[in-house]
Design a protein around this motif. Sequence first.
Motif, PDB file in Angstrom:
ATOM      1  N   LYS A  94       0.968  -0.994  -0.103  1.00 42.85           N
ATOM      2  CA  LYS A  94       0.088   0.063   0.162  1.00 42.85           C
ATOM      3  C   LYS A  94       0.791   1.534   0.174  1.00 42.85           C
ATOM      4  O   LYS A  94       0.232   2.047  -0.562  1.00 42.85           O
ATOM      5  CB  LYS A  94      -0.791  -0.072   1.320  1.00 42.85           C
ATOM      6  N   TYR A  95       1.786   1.053   0.834  1.00 41.53           N
ATOM      7  CA  TYR A  95       3.040   2.191   0.260  1.00 41.53           C
ATOM      8  C   TYR A  95       4.180   1.896  -1.092  1.00 41.53           C
ATOM      9  O   TYR A  95       4.899   3.207  -1.068  1.00 41.53           O
ATOM     10  CB  TYR A  95       3.727   2.251   1.680  1.00 41.53           C
ATOM     11  N   GLY A  96       4.138   1.233  -1.776  1.00 36.42           N
ATOM     12  CA  GLY A  96       4.496   0.961  -2.976  1.00 36.42           C
ATOM     13  C   GLY A  96       5.739   0.150  -2.975  1.00 36.42           C
ATOM     14  O   GLY A  96       6.673  -0.008  -1.632  1.00 36.42           O
ATOM     15  N   THR A  97       6.527  -0.418  -3.646  1.00 37.45           N
ATOM     16  CA  THR A  97       7.248  -1.779  -4.194  1.00 37.45           C
ATOM     17  C   THR A  97       8.299  -0.777  -3.066  1.00 37.45           C
ATOM     18  O   THR A  97       8.710   0.459  -4.102  1.00 37.45           O
ATOM     19  CB  THR A  97       7.497  -2.021  -4.508  1.00 37.45           C
ATOM     20  N   PRO A  98       9.822  -1.236  -2.599  1.00 35.38           N
ATOM     21  CA  PRO A  98      11.193  -0.722  -3.362  1.00 35.38           C
ATOM     22  C   PRO A  98      11.653  -0.535  -4.648  1.00 35.38           C
ATOM     23  O   PRO A  98      12.368  -1.420  -4.749  1.00 35.38           O
ATOM     24  CB  PRO A  98      11.729  -1.988  -2.197  1.00 35.38           C
ATOM     25  N   LYS A  99      11.916   0.304  -4.800  1.00 32.75           N
ATOM     26  CA  LYS A  99      12.692   0.794  -5.490  1.00 32.75           C
ATOM     27  C   LYS A  99      14.432   0.140  -6.256  1.00 32.75           C
ATOM     28  O   LYS A  99      14.751  -0.400  -7.195  1.00 32.75           O
ATOM     29  CB  LYS A  99      13.121   2.439  -6.152  1.00 32.75           C
ATOM     30  N   ASP A 100      15.007  -0.143  -4.783  1.00 34.39           N
ATOM     31  CA  ASP A 100      15.571  -0.516  -5.167  1.00 34.39           C
ATOM     32  C   ASP A 100      15.885  -2.604  -4.604  1.00 34.39           C
ATOM     33  O   ASP A 100      16.995  -2.510  -4.556  1.00 34.39           O
ATOM     34  CB  ASP A 100      17.402   0.300  -3.897  1.00 34.39           C
ATOM     35  N   ALA A 101      15.452  -2.892  -4.548  1.00 32.64           N
ATOM     36  CA  ALA A 101      15.357  -4.122  -4.427  1.00 32.64           C
ATOM     37  C   ALA A 101      15.420  -5.094  -5.571  1.00 32.64           C
ATOM     38  O   ALA A 101      14.664  -5.393  -6.813  1.00 32.64           O
ATOM     39  CB  ALA A 101      13.513  -4.613  -4.350  1.00 32.64           C
TER      40      ALA A 101
END
Length: 300
Positions: free
Chosen positions: A187-194
Amino acid sequence: MTELTEPSTGSTSTALEVLVLTGMSGAGRSTAANALEDMDWYVVDNLPPQMIPPLVELVARADGSLPKVAVVADVRARSMFSELEQVIGDYMDQGMGIKVLYLDASDEVLVRRFESVRRPHPLQGDGTLIDGIEAERRALGPLRNRADIIIDTSDLNVHQLSAEVRAAFGHEGSSALKLTVMSFGFKYGTPKDADHLVDVRFLPNPHWIPHLRGHTGLEAPVSDFVLSQPGALTFVDRYLSMLDIVIEGYRSENRSFATVAIGCTGGKHRSVAIAEQLSRRLADRTEATVSVRHRDLGRE
Protein backbone atom coordinates in the motif's frame (compact mmCIF):
# COMPACT_ATOMS: atom_id res chain seq x y z
CA MET A 1 48.46 -13.13 -12.42
CA THR A 2 49.46 -12.11 -8.89
CA GLU A 3 53.15 -11.95 -8.02
CA LEU A 4 53.91 -12.01 -4.29
CA THR A 5 57.18 -10.53 -3.08
CA GLU A 6 58.73 -10.48 0.36
CA PRO A 7 58.63 -7.18 2.30
CA SER A 8 61.71 -5.08 1.72
CA THR A 9 62.99 -5.10 5.28
CA GLY A 10 62.27 -6.02 8.83
CA SER A 11 59.09 -7.27 10.42
CA THR A 12 55.95 -5.29 11.02
CA SER A 13 56.10 -3.56 14.38
CA THR A 14 52.56 -2.23 14.43
CA ALA A 15 49.09 -3.63 13.94
CA LEU A 16 48.06 -0.75 11.68
CA GLU A 17 46.77 -1.78 8.26
CA VAL A 18 47.77 0.87 5.74
CA LEU A 19 47.89 0.07 2.04
CA VAL A 20 49.24 2.21 -0.80
CA LEU A 21 47.48 1.37 -4.06
CA THR A 22 49.49 2.53 -7.04
CA GLY A 23 50.86 1.39 -10.38
CA MET A 24 50.55 2.15 -14.06
CA SER A 25 47.84 4.54 -15.21
CA GLY A 26 45.13 2.50 -16.91
CA ALA A 27 45.97 -0.69 -14.99
CA GLY A 28 42.79 -0.62 -12.87
CA ARG A 29 43.31 1.52 -9.78
CA SER A 30 39.65 2.58 -9.61
CA THR A 31 38.43 -1.01 -9.85
CA ALA A 32 40.84 -2.14 -7.13
CA ALA A 33 39.87 0.80 -4.91
CA ASN A 34 36.18 -0.07 -5.25
CA ALA A 35 36.91 -3.69 -4.28
CA LEU A 36 38.79 -2.54 -1.18
CA GLU A 37 35.98 -0.16 -0.25
CA ASP A 38 33.48 -3.03 -0.53
CA MET A 39 35.60 -4.90 2.03
CA ASP A 40 35.30 -1.97 4.48
CA TRP A 41 38.65 -0.37 3.77
CA TYR A 42 38.63 3.41 4.14
CA VAL A 43 39.89 4.52 0.73
CA VAL A 44 41.56 7.91 0.29
CA ASP A 45 41.86 8.78 -3.39
CA ASN A 46 44.34 11.08 -5.09
CA LEU A 47 46.30 11.80 -1.92
CA PRO A 48 49.63 13.67 -2.39
CA PRO A 49 52.57 11.57 -1.09
CA GLN A 50 53.52 14.16 1.53
CA MET A 51 50.10 13.66 3.15
CA ILE A 52 50.65 9.93 3.81
CA PRO A 53 52.68 10.39 7.05
CA PRO A 54 49.99 12.59 8.70
CA LEU A 55 47.36 10.06 7.65
CA VAL A 56 49.32 7.15 9.15
CA GLU A 57 49.79 9.15 12.34
CA LEU A 58 46.06 9.85 12.50
CA VAL A 59 45.25 6.15 12.10
CA ALA A 60 47.76 5.28 14.84
CA ARG A 61 46.21 7.77 17.26
CA ALA A 62 42.74 6.34 16.60
CA ASP A 63 43.80 3.24 18.56
CA GLY A 64 42.02 0.77 16.30
CA SER A 65 38.76 2.72 15.97
CA LEU A 66 39.43 3.64 12.33
CA PRO A 67 38.97 0.99 9.65
CA LYS A 68 41.79 -0.24 7.44
CA VAL A 69 43.10 2.59 5.26
CA ALA A 70 44.04 2.41 1.59
CA VAL A 71 45.72 5.36 -0.12
CA VAL A 72 45.28 5.55 -3.88
CA ALA A 73 48.38 7.31 -5.18
CA ASP A 74 47.52 8.99 -8.46
CA VAL A 75 50.94 10.28 -9.42
CA ARG A 76 50.15 12.66 -12.26
CA ALA A 77 53.10 14.97 -11.75
CA ARG A 78 56.63 13.69 -12.31
CA SER A 79 57.85 15.08 -8.98
CA MET A 80 55.39 12.90 -7.09
CA PHE A 81 56.98 9.64 -8.21
CA SER A 82 60.16 10.15 -6.22
CA GLU A 83 58.27 11.62 -3.26
CA LEU A 84 55.93 8.62 -3.07
CA GLU A 85 58.79 6.14 -3.33
CA GLN A 86 60.68 8.01 -0.60
CA VAL A 87 57.71 8.10 1.81
CA ILE A 88 56.96 4.40 1.37
CA GLY A 89 60.66 3.53 1.60
CA ASP A 90 61.02 5.40 4.89
CA TYR A 91 58.12 3.50 6.46
CA MET A 92 59.28 0.13 5.16
CA ASP A 93 62.85 0.75 6.32
CA GLN A 94 61.48 1.45 9.79
CA GLY A 95 59.51 -1.81 9.78
CA MET A 96 56.18 0.03 9.83
CA GLY A 97 52.99 -1.75 8.81
CA ILE A 98 52.49 -0.25 5.37
CA LYS A 99 52.05 -2.36 2.25
CA VAL A 100 52.10 -1.54 -1.43
CA LEU A 101 49.74 -2.98 -4.04
CA TYR A 102 51.12 -2.29 -7.50
CA LEU A 103 48.95 -2.72 -10.60
CA ASP A 104 50.65 -3.33 -13.91
CA ALA A 105 49.73 -4.20 -17.50
CA SER A 106 51.52 -4.63 -20.80
CA ASP A 107 52.18 -1.60 -22.99
CA GLU A 108 49.88 -2.98 -25.69
CA VAL A 109 46.98 -3.36 -23.26
CA LEU A 110 47.50 0.08 -21.75
CA VAL A 111 47.53 1.67 -25.21
CA ARG A 112 44.28 -0.12 -26.07
CA ARG A 113 42.63 1.02 -22.84
CA PHE A 114 43.62 4.66 -23.29
CA GLU A 115 42.47 4.60 -26.90
CA SER A 116 39.11 3.09 -25.91
CA VAL A 117 38.38 6.02 -23.56
CA ARG A 118 40.01 8.55 -25.92
CA ARG A 119 42.13 10.12 -23.22
CA PRO A 120 45.85 10.97 -23.25
CA HIS A 121 48.31 9.42 -20.85
CA PRO A 122 49.04 11.78 -17.91
CA LEU A 123 52.75 11.86 -18.81
CA GLN A 124 52.29 11.92 -22.57
CA GLY A 125 52.78 15.64 -23.06
CA ASP A 126 53.44 16.38 -26.72
CA GLY A 127 54.52 12.81 -27.41
CA THR A 128 52.65 9.58 -28.09
CA LEU A 129 50.82 7.22 -25.73
CA ILE A 130 53.83 4.92 -25.73
CA ASP A 131 56.07 7.83 -24.76
CA GLY A 132 53.90 8.51 -21.71
CA ILE A 133 53.68 4.84 -20.73
CA GLU A 134 57.44 4.35 -21.03
CA ALA A 135 58.12 7.48 -18.96
CA GLU A 136 55.77 6.32 -16.23
CA ARG A 137 57.23 2.80 -16.22
CA ARG A 138 60.77 4.17 -15.79
CA ALA A 139 59.70 6.50 -12.99
CA LEU A 140 57.76 3.79 -11.14
CA GLY A 141 60.51 1.17 -11.39
CA PRO A 142 61.89 1.67 -7.85
CA LEU A 143 58.38 1.72 -6.37
CA ARG A 144 57.46 -1.49 -8.20
CA ASN A 145 60.54 -3.14 -6.67
CA ARG A 146 59.26 -2.24 -3.19
CA ALA A 147 55.75 -3.59 -3.78
CA ASP A 148 54.36 -6.35 -1.54
CA ILE A 149 51.85 -7.49 -4.14
CA ILE A 150 51.97 -6.99 -7.90
CA ILE A 151 48.90 -7.72 -10.00
CA ASP A 152 49.26 -7.85 -13.76
CA THR A 153 45.86 -6.85 -15.13
CA SER A 154 46.64 -7.41 -18.80
CA ASP A 155 44.35 -10.42 -19.10
CA LEU A 156 41.86 -9.48 -16.36
CA ASN A 157 38.44 -7.89 -16.72
CA VAL A 158 37.07 -5.71 -13.92
CA HIS A 159 35.37 -8.64 -12.17
CA GLN A 160 38.51 -10.75 -12.25
CA LEU A 161 40.63 -7.89 -10.92
CA SER A 162 38.16 -7.37 -8.07
CA ALA A 163 38.42 -11.08 -7.25
CA GLU A 164 42.23 -10.84 -7.17
CA VAL A 165 42.06 -7.91 -4.74
CA ARG A 166 39.53 -9.70 -2.54
CA ALA A 167 41.70 -12.80 -2.45
CA ALA A 168 44.75 -10.75 -1.46
CA PHE A 169 43.17 -8.49 1.16
CA GLY A 170 39.98 -10.18 2.33
CA HIS A 171 40.17 -11.70 5.80
CA GLU A 172 39.12 -15.23 6.59
CA GLY A 173 35.46 -15.28 7.52
CA SER A 174 34.74 -11.91 5.93
CA SER A 175 32.21 -11.63 3.16
CA ALA A 176 32.09 -9.16 0.33
CA LEU A 177 28.33 -9.70 -0.12
CA LYS A 178 26.02 -7.69 2.10
CA LEU A 179 22.44 -8.96 1.94
CA THR A 180 19.50 -6.91 3.19
CA VAL A 181 16.13 -8.56 3.82
CA MET A 182 13.46 -5.86 3.79
CA SER A 183 9.78 -6.09 4.72
CA PHE A 184 7.39 -3.58 3.17
CA GLY A 185 3.73 -2.84 2.55
CA PHE A 186 2.38 -2.79 -1.00
CA LYS A 187 0.00 0.00 0.00
CA TYR A 188 3.04 2.28 0.39
CA GLY A 189 4.68 1.26 -2.89
CA THR A 190 7.34 -1.28 -3.79
CA PRO A 191 11.02 -0.65 -2.87
CA LYS A 192 12.85 0.86 -5.84
CA ASP A 193 16.17 -0.74 -4.87
CA ALA A 194 14.92 -4.33 -4.48
CA ASP A 195 16.85 -6.99 -6.40
CA HIS A 196 14.28 -9.67 -5.52
CA LEU A 197 10.68 -9.02 -4.56
CA VAL A 198 8.18 -11.57 -3.27
CA ASP A 199 4.54 -11.26 -2.24
CA VAL A 200 3.34 -13.03 0.95
CA ARG A 201 -0.25 -11.81 0.71
CA PHE A 202 -1.22 -15.42 -0.02
CA LEU A 203 -1.08 -15.97 3.75
CA PRO A 204 -4.05 -15.06 6.02
CA ASN A 205 -3.83 -11.48 7.25
CA PRO A 206 -3.52 -11.08 11.07
CA HIS A 207 -5.03 -7.60 10.65
CA TRP A 208 -8.48 -9.22 10.54
CA ILE A 209 -7.94 -11.06 13.81
CA PRO A 210 -8.85 -8.62 16.62
CA HIS A 211 -6.35 -9.82 19.24
CA LEU A 212 -3.47 -9.73 16.69
CA ARG A 213 -4.28 -6.48 14.89
CA GLY A 214 -2.39 -4.25 17.34
CA HIS A 215 0.74 -6.40 17.32
CA THR A 216 3.49 -6.78 14.71
CA GLY A 217 5.40 -9.60 13.09
CA LEU A 218 8.23 -8.98 15.56
CA GLU A 219 6.03 -10.30 18.36
CA ALA A 220 5.52 -13.99 19.04
CA PRO A 221 1.69 -14.08 18.74
CA VAL A 222 1.78 -12.70 15.19
CA SER A 223 4.95 -14.52 14.14
CA ASP A 224 3.65 -17.87 15.42
CA PHE A 225 0.33 -17.31 13.65
CA VAL A 226 1.94 -16.41 10.31
CA LEU A 227 4.51 -19.22 10.32
CA SER A 228 1.93 -21.83 11.35
CA GLN A 229 -0.23 -21.18 8.28
CA PRO A 230 -0.26 -23.87 5.55
CA GLY A 231 2.45 -23.15 3.04
CA ALA A 232 4.34 -20.54 5.10
CA LEU A 233 7.39 -22.62 6.04
CA THR A 234 7.31 -24.45 2.71
CA PHE A 235 7.53 -21.07 0.99
CA VAL A 236 10.51 -20.07 3.17
CA ASP A 237 12.29 -23.39 2.52
CA ARG A 238 11.88 -23.20 -1.26
CA TYR A 239 12.71 -19.54 -1.48
CA LEU A 240 15.90 -20.16 0.50
CA SER A 241 16.89 -22.90 -1.95
CA MET A 242 16.45 -20.44 -4.82
CA LEU A 243 18.43 -17.75 -3.01
CA ASP A 244 21.31 -20.18 -2.45
CA ILE A 245 21.77 -20.34 -6.23
CA VAL A 246 21.41 -16.57 -6.64
CA ILE A 247 23.87 -15.76 -3.83
CA GLU A 248 26.47 -18.14 -5.26
CA GLY A 249 26.09 -16.36 -8.61
CA TYR A 250 26.46 -12.95 -6.95
CA ARG A 251 29.60 -14.15 -5.22
CA SER A 252 31.18 -15.43 -8.43
CA GLU A 253 30.36 -12.09 -10.12
CA ASN A 254 31.82 -10.11 -7.18
CA ARG A 255 28.46 -8.51 -6.37
CA SER A 256 28.86 -6.52 -3.17
CA PHE A 257 25.24 -6.05 -2.02
CA ALA A 258 21.69 -7.15 -2.74
CA THR A 259 18.23 -6.49 -1.31
CA VAL A 260 15.47 -9.08 -0.92
CA ALA A 261 12.08 -7.43 -0.38
CA ILE A 262 9.17 -9.27 1.26
CA GLY A 263 5.78 -7.58 0.83
CA CYS A 264 2.34 -7.81 2.40
CA THR A 265 -0.50 -5.29 2.46
CA GLY A 266 0.67 -2.90 5.18
CA GLY A 267 4.18 -4.11 6.02
CA LYS A 268 3.29 -4.77 9.64
CA HIS A 269 2.43 -8.46 10.12
CA ARG A 270 3.08 -11.11 7.46
CA SER A 271 6.05 -9.55 5.66
CA VAL A 272 7.76 -8.73 8.96
CA ALA A 273 7.39 -12.26 10.32
CA ILE A 274 8.60 -13.87 7.07
CA ALA A 275 11.50 -11.41 6.72
CA GLU A 276 12.67 -12.18 10.26
CA GLN A 277 12.50 -15.93 9.65
CA LEU A 278 14.23 -15.61 6.27
CA SER A 279 17.05 -13.38 7.55
CA ARG A 280 17.83 -15.71 10.47
CA ARG A 281 18.04 -18.73 8.25
CA LEU A 282 20.06 -16.93 5.58
CA ALA A 283 22.60 -15.90 8.23
CA ASP A 284 22.94 -19.55 9.29
CA ARG A 285 23.44 -20.99 5.82
CA THR A 286 25.36 -18.38 3.79
CA GLU A 287 28.65 -16.54 4.10
CA ALA A 288 26.94 -13.23 3.33
CA THR A 289 26.51 -10.52 5.93
CA VAL A 290 22.76 -10.47 6.48
CA SER A 291 20.75 -7.59 7.93
CA VAL A 292 17.00 -7.07 8.21
CA ARG A 293 15.05 -3.85 7.74
CA HIS A 294 11.32 -3.23 8.20
CA ARG A 295 10.59 -0.27 5.96
CA ASP A 296 6.96 0.39 6.86
CA LEU A 297 6.78 -0.84 10.43
CA GLY A 298 5.25 1.91 12.57
CA ARG A 299 3.21 3.52 9.80
CA GLU A 300 -0.46 3.98 10.51
